[in-house]
Design an enzyme around this catalytic site. Sequence first.
Site, PDB file in Angstrom:
ATOM      1  CD  GLU A  50      -3.569  -0.723  -3.833  1.00 15.39           C
ATOM      2  OE1 GLU A  50      -2.882  -0.685  -3.501  1.00 15.39           O
ATOM      3  OE2 GLU A  50      -4.473  -0.711  -5.132  1.00 15.39           O
ATOM      4  CB  CYS A  96       1.764  -5.128 -11.454  1.00  7.07           C
ATOM      5  SG  CYS A  96       0.228  -4.598 -10.589  1.00  7.07           S
ATOM      6  CB  SER A  99      -4.044   2.651  -5.442  1.00  8.01           C
ATOM      7  OG  SER A  99      -3.568   3.331  -6.435  1.00  8.01           O
ATOM      8  CE  LYS A 126      -0.416  -4.589  -4.170  1.00  7.85           C
ATOM      9  NZ  LYS A 126      -1.171  -3.904  -4.764  1.00  7.85           N
TER      10      LYS A 126
END
Length: 577
Positions: free
Chosen positions: A454, A121, A480, A123
């Site tokens: 985000e 994912c 995003s 990060k």
Amino acid sequence: MVLPSRKTVEGPSKAPHRAMYKAMGLTDEDLGKPFVAVSSTCNEATPCNIHLGKLAQKAKEGVKDSGNTPREFTTIAVSDGIAMGHEGMKSSLVSRELIADSIEIMVRAHQYDAIVGISGCDKSLPGTLMAMARLNLPSIFVYGGSILPGNWNGKPVTVQDVYEAVGTFDAGKMSLEQLTSLENVACPSAGSCAGMYTANTMASISEAIGMSLPGSATPTAESETRYNICYDTGKSINHLIENNIRPSDIMKYESFENAIIIANAIGGSTNAVLHLLALSREAGVKLDIKDFEIIRKKTPHIANMRPGGDYVMLDLDNIGGVPVVLKSLLDKGIINGDVLTVTGNTLKENLESFSFTKSTAYAKNYEKEYNKILKSVENPIHDEGTLKILFGNLAPEGAVVKIAGLKSDKFVGNAKVFDSEDSAFESISNGEIVEGDVVVIRYEGPKGGPGMREMLAVTAAIVGQGLGEKVAMLTDGRFSGATRGFMIGHVSPEAMSGGPISLIKSGDKIKIDLAEGTVDLEISKKEFSKRVKKLKTIKIQYKTGALSKYATLVKSASEGAITMPIIKQIKKKKPKN
């Protein structure tokens, strides 16, 4: 290389340490080999990570078969999709630092000799790379792979379509039954979001910067190819150990230039700017936000990828993956082919020896499909790259906008100001945002959020209502990778730090000029100074815990929103007579 792990297993005094290892099934033969950390962000929080435990097992097999001893551990990963649109998103960017910190702590504590890092994912990719740069041990990054696109009414769809459909539903243009049917098919497998959003952007960057095996970014999450890549990654770490090749040998300024070039060429996520700035600081490379604009201008946008284009990661994989993009750029002298990579060879040598396999899916119409997905450098989608840095009286330290898919380069409108994402989303859902508005969302920056949320729920709602380029947005928060439209983020300095975005009042005229690279508040200097004098500071919302620590230590988005220790100089008191 000198193996750090020998401090933990050699000599009579380390008998207790060896006993602990033997309790886990290791033999004296195992203990005599280099220890390779196999880190993954496996969890059940998100489809991006749920399969990573299986991938880690394949990487461990490769490590063992290369004559090394693997030691597996996991770290956290936040699901941006599930954290989106509520307080949970404040934890997303914070997780990048926690991932880097936890990998560092595990490796330092146990004195591992090398690292294979697997993540899925958003990060977790930069977080893992940041830990590798910080520890500077032989390391290879491997991506967990993207999800397959869904199929809705005969069209390929991703989670981006679901977010935008919420706006369409709110506008009364879609029924609840239609929304539910889309929701049911949009995410059909494990893996990260399918478009060229943040995870796939950073995976592509991992190849361009030299920290991943060639061709490792694009194969889907549950494909046989993905498992083979993880095995090969585990096996390849031995070459780095034997030759003492470290991240500091690979991640040079020229490698960061290549990373910025690929992000622009593929229409990648604005988050790439934030993560590359943070990674450069861990790597000790002097990279400035102004460098992004210089590099962007010499980079053609050639990959027709969602959200600004039409295709997903699977399609790019079907024509040969990231290497075909890099080869196109290398052949025209746009990227630097002389930089070292984790193969022990240069990027140019990798591309010269890479096997560009044509997908069976495109066997009959390969050239036709290839030309739809990847344009030539001579005939690009845009002459310049897609991640544009803006400056102006509202962003003296910079702001970021993705121009992929935009049809206009100017926007002038009146501000509608919100001091949180939540209040903005409520207003949008109630139909209170109209054509010509500039939606300003502030106090959502690294300190102000804290965590720099985000705002896909907000931006997708605007697009879903048919206002994508009829409305602009300005925020000190983030977007995003699936965001599209006239959306400007990372405005620095942020409102919490007294940045000019904190001075905007509803009704103020804001001018955005992409051609000039500016974003300005159209008020007089006298009025500007007057508002500065009246500006009141706002206290950090969280008093304890991870978010409080982050808000205290985090730097500006223009520096990658990286956390830096506070070092106080303590003056010695003179002794009394």
